[in-house]
Design a protein around this motif. Structure first.
Motif, short mmCIF file in Angstrom:
data_model
loop_
_atom_site.label_atom_id
_atom_site.label_comp_id
_atom_site.label_asym_id
_atom_site.label_seq_id
_atom_site.Cartn_x
_atom_site.Cartn_y
_atom_site.Cartn_z
N VAL A 320 -5.68 -10.82 -3.90
CA VAL A 320 -6.73 -10.47 -4.86
C VAL A 320 -6.68 -8.99 -5.23
CG1 VAL A 320 -8.21 -12.30 -3.98
CG2 VAL A 320 -8.46 -9.99 -3.07
N LEU A 321 -5.83 -8.23 -4.56
CA LEU A 321 -5.73 -6.80 -4.84
C LEU A 321 -4.82 -6.56 -6.05
CD1 LEU A 321 -5.24 -5.50 -1.18
CD2 LEU A 321 -7.39 -5.72 -2.44
N ASP A 322 -5.00 -5.43 -6.69
CA ASP A 322 -4.14 -5.05 -7.82
C ASP A 322 -2.73 -4.79 -7.29
OD1 ASP A 322 -2.83 -3.97 -9.97
OD2 ASP A 322 -4.12 -2.19 -10.13
N PRO A 323 -1.74 -5.62 -7.68
CA PRO A 323 -0.40 -5.48 -7.10
C PRO A 323 0.26 -4.14 -7.41
CG PRO A 323 -0.38 -7.01 -8.95
CD PRO A 323 -1.81 -6.74 -8.63
N LEU A 327 -3.21 0.67 -2.00
CA LEU A 327 -4.00 -0.12 -1.05
C LEU A 327 -5.39 0.50 -0.93
CD1 LEU A 327 -3.66 -2.49 1.01
CD2 LEU A 327 -3.30 -0.73 2.74
N PRO A 328 -6.45 -0.27 -1.14
CA PRO A 328 -7.81 0.29 -1.07
C PRO A 328 -8.12 0.85 0.31
CG PRO A 328 -7.81 -1.87 -2.13
CD PRO A 328 -6.44 -1.69 -1.54
N ASP A 329 -8.98 1.87 0.34
CA ASP A 329 -9.39 2.48 1.60
C ASP A 329 -10.56 1.76 2.25
OD1 ASP A 329 -7.49 4.54 1.45
OD2 ASP A 329 -8.82 5.76 0.18
N ASP A 330 -11.20 0.85 1.52
CA ASP A 330 -12.44 0.24 2.01
C ASP A 330 -12.28 -1.25 2.32
OD1 ASP A 330 -12.02 -0.49 -0.60
OD2 ASP A 330 -14.12 -0.21 -1.24
N LEU A 331 -11.13 -1.64 2.85
CA LEU A 331 -10.94 -3.04 3.23
C LEU A 331 -11.88 -3.40 4.38
CD1 LEU A 331 -7.04 -3.26 3.20
CD2 LEU A 331 -8.62 -4.14 1.47
N LEU A 347 1.70 3.36 6.51
CA LEU A 347 2.89 3.28 5.66
C LEU A 347 2.53 3.47 4.19
CD1 LEU A 347 5.94 2.63 5.44
CD2 LEU A 347 5.30 0.22 5.25
N ALA A 348 1.44 2.85 3.76
CA ALA A 348 1.01 2.96 2.36
C ALA A 348 0.69 4.40 1.99
CB ALA A 348 -0.22 2.07 2.14
N LEU A 353 3.01 3.84 -1.36
CA LEU A 353 3.44 2.53 -1.85
C LEU A 353 2.29 1.77 -2.51
CD1 LEU A 353 5.60 1.34 1.19
CD2 LEU A 353 6.35 2.52 -0.88
N THR A 354 2.62 1.01 -3.54
CA THR A 354 1.66 0.11 -4.16
C THR A 354 1.53 -1.14 -3.31
OG1 THR A 354 3.33 -1.07 -5.45
CG2 THR A 354 2.36 0.92 -6.45
N VAL A 355 0.56 -1.97 -3.64
CA VAL A 355 0.38 -3.24 -2.93
C VAL A 355 1.64 -4.09 -3.07
CG1 VAL A 355 -0.92 -5.41 -2.92
CG2 VAL A 355 -2.13 -3.23 -3.12
N ARG A 356 2.23 -4.11 -4.26
CA ARG A 356 3.44 -4.89 -4.48
C ARG A 356 4.59 -4.39 -3.59
NH1 ARG A 356 4.64 -7.89 -8.84
NH2 ARG A 356 3.08 -6.80 -10.11
N GLN A 357 4.75 -3.08 -3.53
CA GLN A 357 5.81 -2.51 -2.69
C GLN A 357 5.56 -2.78 -1.21
OE1 GLN A 357 5.35 1.43 -4.30
NE2 GLN A 357 7.27 1.28 -5.49
N LEU A 358 4.29 -2.71 -0.83
CA LEU A 358 3.95 -3.03 0.56
C LEU A 358 4.26 -4.48 0.88
CD1 LEU A 358 0.52 -1.28 1.27
CD2 LEU A 358 2.64 -0.96 2.53
N ALA A 359 3.99 -5.36 -0.08
CA ALA A 359 4.26 -6.78 0.12
C ALA A 359 5.75 -7.04 0.30
CB ALA A 359 3.73 -7.58 -1.07
N GLN A 360 6.57 -6.36 -0.50
CA GLN A 360 8.02 -6.54 -0.37
C GLN A 360 8.50 -6.08 0.99
OE1 GLN A 360 9.15 -4.25 -3.80
NE2 GLN A 360 9.23 -6.03 -5.15
N ARG A 361 7.96 -4.96 1.46
CA ARG A 361 8.34 -4.44 2.77
C ARG A 361 7.83 -5.36 3.89
NH1 ARG A 361 9.20 0.98 4.42
NH2 ARG A 361 9.69 1.39 2.22
N SER A 362 6.58 -5.79 3.78
CA SER A 362 5.99 -6.65 4.81
C SER A 362 6.66 -8.01 4.86
CB SER A 362 4.48 -6.82 4.55
OG SER A 362 3.82 -5.57 4.53
N GLY A 363 7.03 -8.52 3.70
CA GLY A 363 7.66 -9.83 3.65
C GLY A 363 9.06 -9.85 4.21
N GLY A 364 9.69 -8.71 4.26
CA GLY A 364 11.01 -8.61 4.88
C GLY A 364 10.84 -8.21 6.33
#
Length: 447
Positions: A320-323, A327-331, A347-348, A353-364
């Protein structure tokens, strides 16, 4: 460096469930797509690791299918894996020296079950069992055990500390020489050498004794995974091996010093605890060749898998975050793993890193990685050892079988040439591999 051989040697365990933490591993050209759930392949892996003189074969565990959307879950190779005790019991029959490490949850299991399983595995393997104490971070696990909500983080660690006391107490139910098996008199064991635990605590109530002889190692080796404040303290008081995930050598040195200091304050010798950070190892002909392999591997990660992995690490729905935003500070706070979340948040910020970039790193694979030639990686590992950032590593393989074979066939010989790793096992039990003392029976001391 071969002329000045180091006095300390590395300890290496192999992280093998899942066989690779990288989401794209099963799709890598030449890899076994069914490696997690193929006994023939797993037998081959552990025998290659034993031939390379690894300390242990480490089985993580999950008590629920990962809590990710079905579009991501359908791409995950973690959905099917053998139950650790069943698999390790079978693998104990096709190996002789390598340690056999299994995860068992202190939140969703009972201490009598855990004590009995590990004692059995230790006897079956002639002293090679290791218990990875976890408090279970996945909130979905609660739904498989009749609970609507996951136990709070602090409460899980409180239960874990008492759980450890009960399990080790049960392992000491019988003196080492309790079972006389005197055929002439008809007495099978000496009742004076049996202890009834009668534990009544804040979380647990267990009578005992355990209905199995004391383990070969006295107690199976204790490993603890976690870097949070309660996790560090639990490790200092109970663990003999720590599985952790510092982001770099600087963070590792701080963690190493902190845990070792806590060990001493707990009245223990710091050498009786080994700190083995997880590190993905990609061996190439050069740094550029190894980096090429990683880029090829990362390219196999689907966005759906990446964003789902990020959601698990954060403990919130990252889809639901903007890809393309930060990464928001208030999760919101959650009961998921604090260490994993803090690692992602750091890391962010550090790399912007954007949410999209974080996702690519986390998914690997977003953790510590050593990439390069065998010589490059051996050099880096030696620095970690000499600067007291670790006592060795928990090796994560990028893909199998090739990634594992490149470590056993190329990296291990280079480490041995430098005097950083054993040429052969000098003992038969896992405690002997790690240089750990055999614990005294707390109820039947020999001195």
């Amino acid at each position: 460096m071969a002329d000045n051989l180091p006095t300390r040697k590395l300890h290496l365990t192999a992280f093998m469930r899942p066989v690779s933490l990288h989401t794209g591993a099963w799709r890598y050209p030449g890899s076994y797509p069914d490696a997690n759930f193929n006994f023939k392949h797993l037998t081959s892996f552990i025998q290659k690791l034993e031939a390379a003189k690894f300390d242990a074969f480490f089985m993580a565990d999950h008590l629920a299918v990962l809590n990710m959307p079905i579009e991501a879950l359908k791409r995950s190779h973690t959905v099917t894996s053998f139950e650790p005790f069943t698999l390790l019991s079978a693998l104990s029959a096709v190996t002789e020296k390598i340690g056999l490490a299994a995860t068992a949850s202190t939140t969703y299991d009972q201490p009598y079950h855990v004590a009995r399983r590990f004692a059995s595995l230790d006897h079956l393997s002639n002293g090679r069992a290791e218990w990875n104490i976890v408090t279970t971070g996945n909130p979905e696990s609660s739904h498989n055990f009749g609970l609507d909500e996951h136990m709070a983080h602090g409460d899980r660690y409180k239960r874990a500390r008492e759980f450890y006391d009960v399990v080790t107490g049960l392992w000491d139910s019988f003196a080492d020489d309790a079972f006389t098996r005197d055929v002439e008199t008809g007495q099978y064991f000496d009742p004076e050498k049996m202890h009834v635990l009668n534990h009544v605590g804040d979380e647990l109530k267990v009578k005992g004794p355990l209905n199995i002889a004391r383990p070969v190692q006295g107690w199976p080796v204790i490993v603890q995974a976690g870097q949070s404040e309660p996790g560090r303290q639990l490790a200092a008081e109970t663990a003999e091996v720590v599985f952790c995930s510092p982001r770099d050598i600087g963070a590792a040195k701080v963690l190493y010093a902190d845990i070792k200091e806590r060990v001493v304050k707990a009245g223990r010798e710091k050498e009786q605890l080994k700190i083995l950070p997880a590190a993905m190892i990609i061996v190439g002909d050069s740094k550029e060749d190894a980096q090429r392999k990683r880029l090829e591997l990362d390219a196999l990660v689907h966005y759906e898998s990446g964003i789902a992995s990020l959601s698990i690490m954060l403990g919130v729905d990252a889809s639901v975050l903007d890809p393309d935003g930060p990464l928001p500070d208030d999760l919101p706070e959650t009961n998921s793993s604090k260490t994993a979340r803090e690692s992602v948040e750091r890391l962010a910020k550090e790399e912007g890193l954007t949410v999209r970039q974080l996702a690519q790193r986390s998914g690997g694979y977003s953790g510590l990685a050593f990439l390069g030639s065998a010589s490059d990686i051996a050099e880096e590992m030696q620095i970690w050892l000499e600067e007291e950032a670790s006592d060795g590593f928990t090796c994560v393989f990028p893909f199998l079988p090739q990634g594992l074979e490149e470590v056993t066939d190329r990296l291990i010989p280079e480490l041995q040439r430098r005097g950083l790793f054993r040429d052969d096992y000098t003992g038969s039990t896992l405690r002997e591999h790690f240089g750990l003392d055999r614990p005294e029976n707390q109820f039947f001391p020999t001195n």
